[in-house]
Design an enzyme around this catalytic site. Structure first.
Site, mmCIF file in Angstrom:
data_model
loop_
_atom_site.group_PDB
_atom_site.id
_atom_site.type_symbol
_atom_site.label_atom_id
_atom_site.label_comp_id
_atom_site.label_asym_id
_atom_site.label_seq_id
_atom_site.Cartn_x
_atom_site.Cartn_y
_atom_site.Cartn_z
ATOM 1 C CE LYS A 1 -8.658 -6.067 8.739
ATOM 2 N NZ LYS A 1 -7.823 -4.971 8.195
ATOM 3 N NE ARG B 1 -11.504 -3.600 13.495
ATOM 4 C CZ ARG B 1 -11.156 -3.285 12.262
ATOM 5 N NH1 ARG B 1 -10.177 -2.454 12.035
ATOM 6 N NH2 ARG B 1 -11.813 -3.774 11.246
ATOM 7 N NE ARG C 1 -11.050 -0.315 0.730
ATOM 8 C CZ ARG C 1 -10.678 -0.489 1.984
ATOM 9 N NH1 ARG C 1 -10.395 -1.691 2.432
ATOM 10 N NH2 ARG C 1 -10.575 0.530 2.792
ATOM 11 N NE ARG D 1 -14.110 0.897 3.878
ATOM 12 C CZ ARG D 1 -13.437 -0.002 4.571
ATOM 13 N NH1 ARG D 1 -13.370 -1.260 4.141
ATOM 14 N NH2 ARG D 1 -12.844 0.322 5.696
ATOM 15 N NE ARG E 1 -9.456 2.642 8.281
ATOM 16 C CZ ARG E 1 -9.599 2.354 6.984
ATOM 17 N NH1 ARG E 1 -9.613 3.330 6.086
ATOM 18 N NH2 ARG E 1 -9.714 1.120 6.591
HETATM 19 P P1 AP5 Z 1 -9.012 -5.171 1.703
HETATM 20 O O1 AP5 Z 1 -9.208 -6.641 1.497
HETATM 21 O O2 AP5 Z 1 -10.189 -4.255 1.568
HETATM 22 O O3 AP5 Z 1 -8.239 -4.899 3.083
HETATM 23 P P2 AP5 Z 1 -8.795 -4.901 4.572
HETATM 24 O O4 AP5 Z 1 -7.674 -5.360 5.420
HETATM 25 O O5 AP5 Z 1 -10.095 -5.657 4.613
HETATM 26 O O6 AP5 Z 1 -9.001 -3.338 4.728
HETATM 27 P P3 AP5 Z 1 -10.074 -2.511 5.524
HETATM 28 O O7 AP5 Z 1 -9.810 -1.049 5.191
HETATM 29 O O8 AP5 Z 1 -11.461 -3.021 5.259
HETATM 30 O O9 AP5 Z 1 -9.673 -2.806 6.972
HETATM 31 P P4 AP5 Z 1 -10.102 -2.064 8.220
HETATM 32 O O10 AP5 Z 1 -9.765 -3.072 9.234
HETATM 33 O O11 AP5 Z 1 -9.513 -0.722 8.422
HETATM 34 O O12 AP5 Z 1 -11.660 -1.763 7.920
HETATM 35 P P5 AP5 Z 1 -13.009 -2.449 8.364
HETATM 36 O O13 AP5 Z 1 -13.964 -2.431 7.263
HETATM 37 O O14 AP5 Z 1 -12.754 -3.752 9.034
HETATM 38 O O15 AP5 Z 1 -7.861 -4.723 0.667
HETATM 39 C C1 AP5 Z 1 -7.536 -3.337 0.517
HETATM 40 C C2 AP5 Z 1 -7.274 -3.032 -0.972
HETATM 41 O O16 AP5 Z 1 -6.083 -3.701 -1.386
HETATM 42 C C3 AP5 Z 1 -8.361 -3.508 -1.943
HETATM 43 O O17 AP5 Z 1 -8.475 -2.552 -2.948
HETATM 44 C C4 AP5 Z 1 -7.827 -4.843 -2.494
HETATM 45 O O18 AP5 Z 1 -8.320 -5.101 -3.789
HETATM 46 C C5 AP5 Z 1 -6.349 -4.546 -2.499
HETATM 47 N N1 AP5 Z 1 -5.518 -5.726 -2.277
HETATM 48 C C6 AP5 Z 1 -5.742 -6.740 -1.412
HETATM 49 N N2 AP5 Z 1 -4.718 -7.611 -1.456
HETATM 50 C C7 AP5 Z 1 -3.831 -7.116 -2.363
HETATM 51 C C8 AP5 Z 1 -2.569 -7.537 -2.852
HETATM 52 N N3 AP5 Z 1 -2.005 -8.662 -2.428
HETATM 53 N N4 AP5 Z 1 -1.951 -6.761 -3.762
HETATM 54 C C9 AP5 Z 1 -2.520 -5.618 -4.198
HETATM 55 N N5 AP5 Z 1 -3.691 -5.161 -3.791
HETATM 56 C C10 AP5 Z 1 -4.349 -5.901 -2.874
HETATM 57 O O19 AP5 Z 1 -13.469 -1.437 9.504
HETATM 58 C C11 AP5 Z 1 -13.874 -0.114 9.164
HETATM 59 C C12 AP5 Z 1 -14.229 0.662 10.409
HETATM 60 O O20 AP5 Z 1 -15.297 -0.005 11.116
HETATM 61 C C13 AP5 Z 1 -13.109 0.798 11.457
HETATM 62 O O21 AP5 Z 1 -12.248 1.870 11.165
HETATM 63 C C14 AP5 Z 1 -13.936 1.015 12.739
HETATM 64 O O22 AP5 Z 1 -14.427 2.347 12.769
HETATM 65 C C15 AP5 Z 1 -15.120 0.100 12.522
HETATM 66 N N6 AP5 Z 1 -14.859 -1.236 13.087
HETATM 67 C C16 AP5 Z 1 -14.705 -2.408 12.377
HETATM 68 N N7 AP5 Z 1 -14.462 -3.439 13.215
HETATM 69 C C17 AP5 Z 1 -14.449 -2.908 14.463
HETATM 70 C C18 AP5 Z 1 -14.240 -3.453 15.748
HETATM 71 N N8 AP5 Z 1 -13.957 -4.755 15.930
HETATM 72 N N9 AP5 Z 1 -14.287 -2.617 16.824
HETATM 73 C C19 AP5 Z 1 -14.560 -1.309 16.670
HETATM 74 N N10 AP5 Z 1 -14.762 -0.727 15.471
HETATM 75 C C20 AP5 Z 1 -14.714 -1.524 14.386
#
Ligand code: AP5
Length: 214
Positions: free
Chosen positions: A15, A90, A127, A159, A170
């Site tokens: 994402k 979410r 990552r 992270r 997660r």
């Molecule tokens: P990346 O782009 O980082 O993936 P992502 O989907 O953004 O992953 P996240 O771990 O950030 O998602 P998440 O939803 O769990 O975390 P968030 O920060 O939103 O890509 C991942 C890796 O793959 C990278 O190394 C990239 O280079 C690689 N990659 C990408 N595409 C590729 C491809 N095609 N091929 C190979 N490699 C590739 O949330 C974190 C925490 O915050 C949550 O757990 C929760 O505690 C809190 N939080 C966030 N939003 C909310 C909400 N709305 N409500 C409540 N809590 C929330």
């Protein structure tokens, strides 16, 4: 052209990677709620202190902390002509809150990146992130200089929520809490599913086609 987009998908589904690039191309802000929360934690704010334990454990931060923060960001002047929202909503409560606040300028499209669990583990363990939200993978999407962000020269870090048991939690939460959100948007005819497998370039081409061709 679609300008109010949601990007959803499992943790590590890409994402952040694709939302950032698409936002640059469309000239709208990338609103990543996870990045905003991490900045609150780094700045040691009251919100950050309350959110940190939930984030490190891989649980959702309570809605009362997240909804107001996301809504305030979408009200800023640079978001007047559109935005790409990453990782929000979410759960159904957040989806409802967004629908109420965005009534006058509704959503245009919800894209879901579909990535299987085993790929999620590989991506998250490789990552590396920069403090301003740029994202790399040590083997599959490496920076030009190892450990340094291409965009702003900041040192990269891994992270806190990257441990295997946290990734499992997660994923469970995504299936339990976020799957109903996908159904919610599917019923409204807003949802497009895109395979997140393949190189970042291949996935971006699918994402861009879904946005531009509709
Ligand atoms: P990346 O782009 O980082 O993936 P992502 O989907 O953004 O992953 P996240 O771990 O950030 O998602 P998440 O939803 O769990 O975390 P968030 O920060 O939103 O890509 C991942 C890796 O793959 C990278 O190394 C990239 O280079 C690689 N990659 C990408 N595409 C590729 C491809 N095609 N091929 C190979 N490699 C590739 O949330 C974190 C925490 O915050 C949550 O757990 C929760 O505690 C809190 N939080 C966030 N939003 C909310 C909400 N709305 N409500 C409540 N809590 C929330």
């Amino acid at each position: 052209m679609y300008r109010r987009l949601l990007l959803l998908g499992p943790p590590g589904g890409g994402k952040g990677t694709h939302a950032e690039r698409l936002a640059r191309e469309l000239g709208v802000p990338h609103v990543a709620v996870g990045d905003m929360l991490r900045r609150e934690v780094a700045a040691d704010t009251e919100l950050g202190r309350r959110a940190q334990g939930f984030m490190d454990a891989g649980q959702l931060v309570p809605d009362d902390l997240v909804v107001g923060m996301a809504a305030a960001r979408l009200s800023e002047p640079d978001a007047a002509d559109g935005w790409i929202l990453d990782g929000f909503p979410r759960n159904l409560g957040q989806a409802q809150a967004l629908a109420e606040r965005a009534q006058d300028r509704g959503l245009d499209l919800v894209l879901v990146l579909e990535v299987p669990d085993e790929e999620v583990f590989d991506r998250i363990s490789g990552r590396r992130s920069c403090p301003r939200g740029h994202v790399y993978h040590v083997e599959r999407n490496p920076p030009r200089i190892p450990g340094i962000c291409d965009e702003d020269g900041e040192p990269l870090y891994q992270r806190e929520d990257s441990a295997a048991e946290v990734i499992r939690r997660r994923l469970e939460i995504y299936k339990r809490e976020t799957s109903p959100v996908l159904e919610f948007y599917e019923r409204q005819g807003l949802l497009r599913r895109v395979s997140g497998l393949g190189t970042p370039e291949e996935v971006h081409a699918r994402v861009a086609a879904a946005v531009h061709d509709l």
